[in-house]
Scaffold this motif. Sequence first.
Motif, PDB file in Angstrom:
ATOM      1  N   LYS A 178       0.835  -1.215   0.000  1.00 35.49           N
ATOM      2  CA  LYS A 178       0.000   0.000   0.000  1.00 35.49           C
ATOM      3  C   LYS A 178       0.862   1.254   0.000  1.00 35.49           C
ATOM      4  O   LYS A 178       0.630   2.181  -0.778  1.00 35.49           O
TER       5      LYS A 178
ATOM      6  N   ARG B  35      -4.370  10.598   3.250  1.00 39.36           N
ATOM      7  CA  ARG B  35      -3.165  11.346   3.575  1.00 39.36           C
ATOM      8  C   ARG B  35      -2.152  11.322   2.427  1.00 39.36           C
ATOM      9  O   ARG B  35      -1.479  12.307   2.142  1.00 39.36           O
TER      10      ARG B  35
ATOM     11  N   TYR C 254      -0.873  13.810  -0.337  1.00 37.15           N
ATOM     12  CA  TYR C 254       0.179  14.832  -0.266  1.00 37.15           C
ATOM     13  C   TYR C 254       1.325  14.528  -1.238  1.00 37.15           C
ATOM     14  O   TYR C 254       2.130  15.400  -1.529  1.00 37.15           O
TER      15      TYR C 254
ATOM     16  N   ASP D 263      -5.116   9.038   8.692  1.00 38.09           N
ATOM     17  CA  ASP D 263      -5.353   8.338   9.947  1.00 38.09           C
ATOM     18  C   ASP D 263      -5.104   9.199  11.160  1.00 38.09           C
ATOM     19  O   ASP D 263      -4.159   9.975  11.201  1.00 38.09           O
TER      20      ASP D 263
ATOM     21  N   ILE E 184      -3.545   9.213  14.150  1.00 40.44           N
ATOM     22  CA  ILE E 184      -2.573   8.474  14.977  1.00 40.44           C
ATOM     23  C   ILE E 184      -1.676   9.446  15.718  1.00 40.44           C
ATOM     24  O   ILE E 184      -0.532   9.169  16.011  1.00 40.44           O
TER      25      ILE E 184
ATOM     26  N   ARG F 265       0.804  14.741  12.852  1.00 39.57           N
ATOM     27  CA  ARG F 265       1.595  14.307  11.683  1.00 39.57           C
ATOM     28  C   ARG F 265       1.932  15.530  10.837  1.00 39.57           C
ATOM     29  O   ARG F 265       1.352  15.752   9.778  1.00 39.57           O
ATOM     30  N   PRO F 266       2.905  16.323  11.302  1.00 33.90           N
ATOM     31  CA  PRO F 266       3.246  17.544  10.558  1.00 33.90           C
ATOM     32  C   PRO F 266       3.888  17.230   9.208  1.00 33.90           C
ATOM     33  O   PRO F 266       4.335  16.105   8.970  1.00 33.90           O
ATOM     34  N   ILE F 267       3.939  18.260   8.315  1.00 27.93           N
ATOM     35  CA  ILE F 267       4.619  18.060   7.020  1.00 27.93           C
ATOM     36  C   ILE F 267       5.688  19.144   6.817  1.00 27.93           C
ATOM     37  O   ILE F 267       6.025  19.491   5.684  1.00 27.93           O
ATOM     38  N   ASP F 268       6.204  19.671   7.931  1.00 26.99           N
ATOM     39  CA  ASP F 268       7.208  20.738   7.837  1.00 26.99           C
ATOM     40  C   ASP F 268       8.441  20.320   7.033  1.00 26.99           C
ATOM     41  O   ASP F 268       9.032  21.132   6.317  1.00 26.99           O
TER      42      ASP F 268
ATOM     43  N   MET G 215      14.307  14.473  10.621  1.00 31.48           N
ATOM     44  CA  MET G 215      14.075  13.074  10.997  1.00 31.48           C
ATOM     45  C   MET G 215      13.839  12.304   9.705  1.00 31.48           C
ATOM     46  O   MET G 215      13.443  12.889   8.702  1.00 31.48           O
ATOM     47  N   PRO G 216      14.121  10.980   9.700  1.00 30.76           N
ATOM     48  CA  PRO G 216      13.992  10.239   8.434  1.00 30.76           C
ATOM     49  C   PRO G 216      12.528   9.994   8.084  1.00 30.76           C
ATOM     50  O   PRO G 216      12.000   8.910   8.267  1.00 30.76           O
ATOM     51  N   SER G 217      11.865  11.036   7.573  1.00 33.08           N
ATOM     52  CA  SER G 217      10.442  10.937   7.241  1.00 33.08           C
ATOM     53  C   SER G 217      10.248  10.243   5.888  1.00 33.08           C
ATOM     54  O   SER G 217      10.854  10.646   4.883  1.00 33.08           O
ATOM     55  N   VAL G 218       9.392   9.230   5.883  1.00 35.68           N
ATOM     56  CA  VAL G 218       9.085   8.505   4.643  1.00 35.68           C
ATOM     57  C   VAL G 218       8.460   9.467   3.631  1.00 35.68           C
ATOM     58  O   VAL G 218       8.901   9.591   2.488  1.00 35.68           O
TER      59      VAL G 218
ATOM     60  N   GLU H  55      13.134   3.042   4.194  1.00 40.17           N
ATOM     61  CA  GLU H  55      12.098   2.020   4.007  1.00 40.17           C
ATOM     62  C   GLU H  55      12.164   1.416   2.595  1.00 40.17           C
ATOM     63  O   GLU H  55      12.499   2.125   1.623  1.00 40.17           O
TER      64      GLU H  55
ATOM     65  N   ARG I 103      -4.567   0.449  11.026  1.00 37.73           N
ATOM     66  CA  ARG I 103      -3.869  -0.640  11.749  1.00 37.73           C
ATOM     67  C   ARG I 103      -4.598  -1.001  13.042  1.00 37.73           C
ATOM     68  O   ARG I 103      -4.484  -2.133  13.519  1.00 37.73           O
TER      69      ARG I 103
HETATM   70  N1  EPU Z   1       7.394  14.088  10.878  1.00 45.11           N
HETATM   71  C1  EPU Z   1       7.550  15.429  11.189  1.00 45.11           C
HETATM   72  N2  EPU Z   1       7.565  16.327  10.166  1.00 45.11           N
HETATM   73  C2  EPU Z   1       7.424  15.968   8.866  1.00 45.11           C
HETATM   74  C3  EPU Z   1       7.257  14.602   8.563  1.00 45.11           C
HETATM   75  C4  EPU Z   1       7.250  13.683   9.598  1.00 45.11           C
HETATM   76  O1  EPU Z   1       7.681  15.803  12.356  1.00 45.11           O
HETATM   77  O2  EPU Z   1       7.444  16.840   7.991  1.00 45.11           O
HETATM   78  C5  EPU Z   1       7.414  13.072  11.969  1.00 45.11           C
HETATM   79  C6  EPU Z   1       6.079  12.380  12.115  1.00 45.11           C
HETATM   80  O3  EPU Z   1       5.208  13.109  12.945  1.00 45.11           O
HETATM   81  C7  EPU Z   1       6.470  11.050  12.676  1.00 45.11           C
HETATM   82  C8  EPU Z   1       7.814  10.771  12.018  1.00 45.11           C
HETATM   83  O4  EPU Z   1       8.301  12.036  11.583  1.00 45.11           O
HETATM   84  O5  EPU Z   1       6.652  11.117  14.061  1.00 45.11           O
HETATM   85  C9  EPU Z   1       7.777   9.818  10.847  1.00 45.11           C
HETATM   86  O6  EPU Z   1       6.748  10.191   9.957  1.00 45.11           O
HETATM   87  P1  EPU Z   1       6.800   9.855   8.391  1.00 45.11           P
HETATM   88  O7  EPU Z   1       6.835  11.132   7.635  1.00 45.11           O
HETATM   89  O8  EPU Z   1       7.884   8.875   8.155  1.00 45.11           O
HETATM   90  O9  EPU Z   1       5.400   9.187   8.170  1.00 45.11           O
HETATM   91  P2  EPU Z   1       4.445   9.357   6.926  1.00 45.11           P
HETATM   92  O10 EPU Z   1       5.247   9.481   5.684  1.00 45.11           O
HETATM   93  O11 EPU Z   1       3.415  10.378   7.197  1.00 45.11           O
HETATM   94  C10 EPU Z   1       4.365   6.824   6.345  1.00 45.11           C
HETATM   95  C11 EPU Z   1       3.300   5.791   6.160  1.00 45.11           C
HETATM   96  C12 EPU Z   1       2.690   5.443   7.510  1.00 45.11           C
HETATM   97  C13 EPU Z   1       3.794   4.940   8.422  1.00 45.11           C
HETATM   98  C14 EPU Z   1       4.911   5.987   8.527  1.00 45.11           C
HETATM   99  C15 EPU Z   1       6.095   5.522   9.349  1.00 45.11           C
HETATM  100  C16 EPU Z   1       2.419   6.254   3.982  1.00 45.11           C
HETATM  101  C17 EPU Z   1       1.322   6.788   3.158  1.00 45.11           C
HETATM  102  N3  EPU Z   1       2.272   6.325   5.284  1.00 45.11           N
HETATM  103  O12 EPU Z   1       3.720   7.954   6.911  1.00 45.11           O
HETATM  104  O13 EPU Z   1       1.772   4.394   7.248  1.00 45.11           O
HETATM  105  O14 EPU Z   1       3.249   4.684   9.686  1.00 45.11           O
HETATM  106  O15 EPU Z   1       5.384   6.321   7.212  1.00 45.11           O
HETATM  107  O16 EPU Z   1       6.641   4.391   8.799  1.00 45.11           O
HETATM  108  O17 EPU Z   1       3.411   5.745   3.467  1.00 45.11           O
HETATM  109  C18 EPU Z   1      -0.035   3.000   7.705  1.00 45.11           C
HETATM  110  O18 EPU Z   1       0.198   2.422   6.631  1.00 45.11           O
HETATM  111  O19 EPU Z   1      -0.783   2.526   8.592  1.00 45.11           O
HETATM  112  C19 EPU Z   1       0.608   4.283   7.962  1.00 45.11           C
HETATM  113  C20 EPU Z   1       0.131   5.178   8.824  1.00 45.11           C
END
Ligand code: EPU
Length: 428
Positions: A22, A92, A95, A116, A118, A121-124, A162-165, A190, A374
């Motif tokens: 996914k 989500r 984005y 979700d 959870i 979940r910022p996007i800064d 931080m290593p944001s996906v 990842e 989840r």
């Molecule tokens: N974060 C920030 N600023 C940012 C981006 C992230 O502070 O600009 C923080 C987040 O708040 C979090 C951490 O960094 O504490 C990691 O967040 P990440 O950006 O890696 O998460 P994401 O890209 O929003 C993806 C998956 C999530 C999965 C996370 C962590 C997708 C669409 N979503 O989210 O998947 O939990 O990586 O591996 O790929 C799920 O599938 O259930 C799900 C929520």
Amino acid sequence: MKQMIIHGGKPLQGDVWIGGAKNSTVALIPAAILSRTTVTLEGVPRISDVDNLMDLLGEMNVACEFSETTLKVNPEQIKLSPLPAGKVKSLRASYYFMGALLGRFGQATVGFPGGDDIGPRPIDQHIMGFEALGASVQNKNDQIIITAPASGLHGAEIRLEMPSVGATMNIIMASVTAKGKTVIANVAKEPEIIDLATFLNNMGAVIRGAGTDTIRIDGVPELRAQVAHTIIPDRIEAGTYVSLAACMGNGIRIHNIIAEHLDAFLAKVEEMGVVIKTDEDSLYVYPAGELKMVQVKTEPYPGFATDLQQPVTPLLLTAKSGEGIILDSIYPRRTRHIPELQKMGAKVKVEDNIILVHPGTQLHGAEVTADEIRAGACLMVAGLMADGTTKINNADNILRGYDRVVQKLTQLGADVSIVDVPEPAYES
Ligand code: EPU
């Protein structure tokens, strides 16, 4: 609202095939608009997130054809159009259109992402990356408006806090067509990041280092898809089936997996005493004997995935002795499954964002609610284990990300169905 009804307590056995990931798919579909030619994705999961992304593509005049597990995306007639709230809020991953539209058109207007619940979940970091590439970013009426300078985006040196996906993927998409070299440090590692890089490189992008801490990109003028891309298997779906196979399985083979992607998870499950035989691209989970309690801490890849924390909670409940601890270091407030598990008789609680699991629970059926994907997977596994009938409200959240789940569970011998029910009326 969809409701999942499970008549639990039935031993499960047989074979299950895992779908495409996914969290790759929801990035690759937006990334497809970077191509000037039709993109073919193979192994696409049948999940509602894909349907929602196809609807968004439709709004941009991008034709999609989805048959079996092959999705063709034709962006040849794409029209730049804003993607305001609405659908964007429910998904989500929309984005990723920020990076993809910016890379393709030098501008993007996308509603502030929802998704979700959870915790925050910022996007800064995404925005910091776009700005480093030269874009200006404004936040107006719940919409993010991103604009490249007239001369186009330029390469840059970027270091994520931080290593944001999401930020890693979005910055890759924006920078593949930027002028010059981009270096992104402290990126996420990842497997889905490697999948995106492979997909884009096969269309002519030059991305090196995916899967390591630093990614280097040499910008190219445009991308053109020439070969079909097969999406990697969903490691989170696979882990969910491992968890349920260990809880309720009488011998289950899980096909189409890359075991290495599940290393940290499998090591933890094996520490509990679950016996798993790994073959080339499948796993066999033996019926579990007496299991030992463990402590789980989620971390960025290659650590234990946050997305598997909830699906594994019911397995910890079956341990015979010891106290379990689950600590989610990525999303500490990802605990919405706990009050629902309590309704099913689970001896589990949350203290200071730490989940404490008491062993030896016999779960019973109850009416519960899946507040996010989840949490839904957790309740589904719990419902399969429980005596009696479990009704999971908001099962839409499960269908968002679990490929043909009713069909797969039924094949394993589960008694599970999905029905439409009216939304519950809330008292004000
Ligand atoms: N974060 C920030 N600023 C940012 C981006 C992230 O502070 O600009 C923080 C987040 O708040 C979090 C951490 O960094 O504490 C990691 O967040 P990440 O950006 O890696 O998460 P994401 O890209 O929003 C993806 C998956 C999530 C999965 C996370 C962590 C997708 C669409 N979503 O989210 O998947 O939990 O990586 O591996 O790929 C799920 O599938 O259930 C799900 C929520």
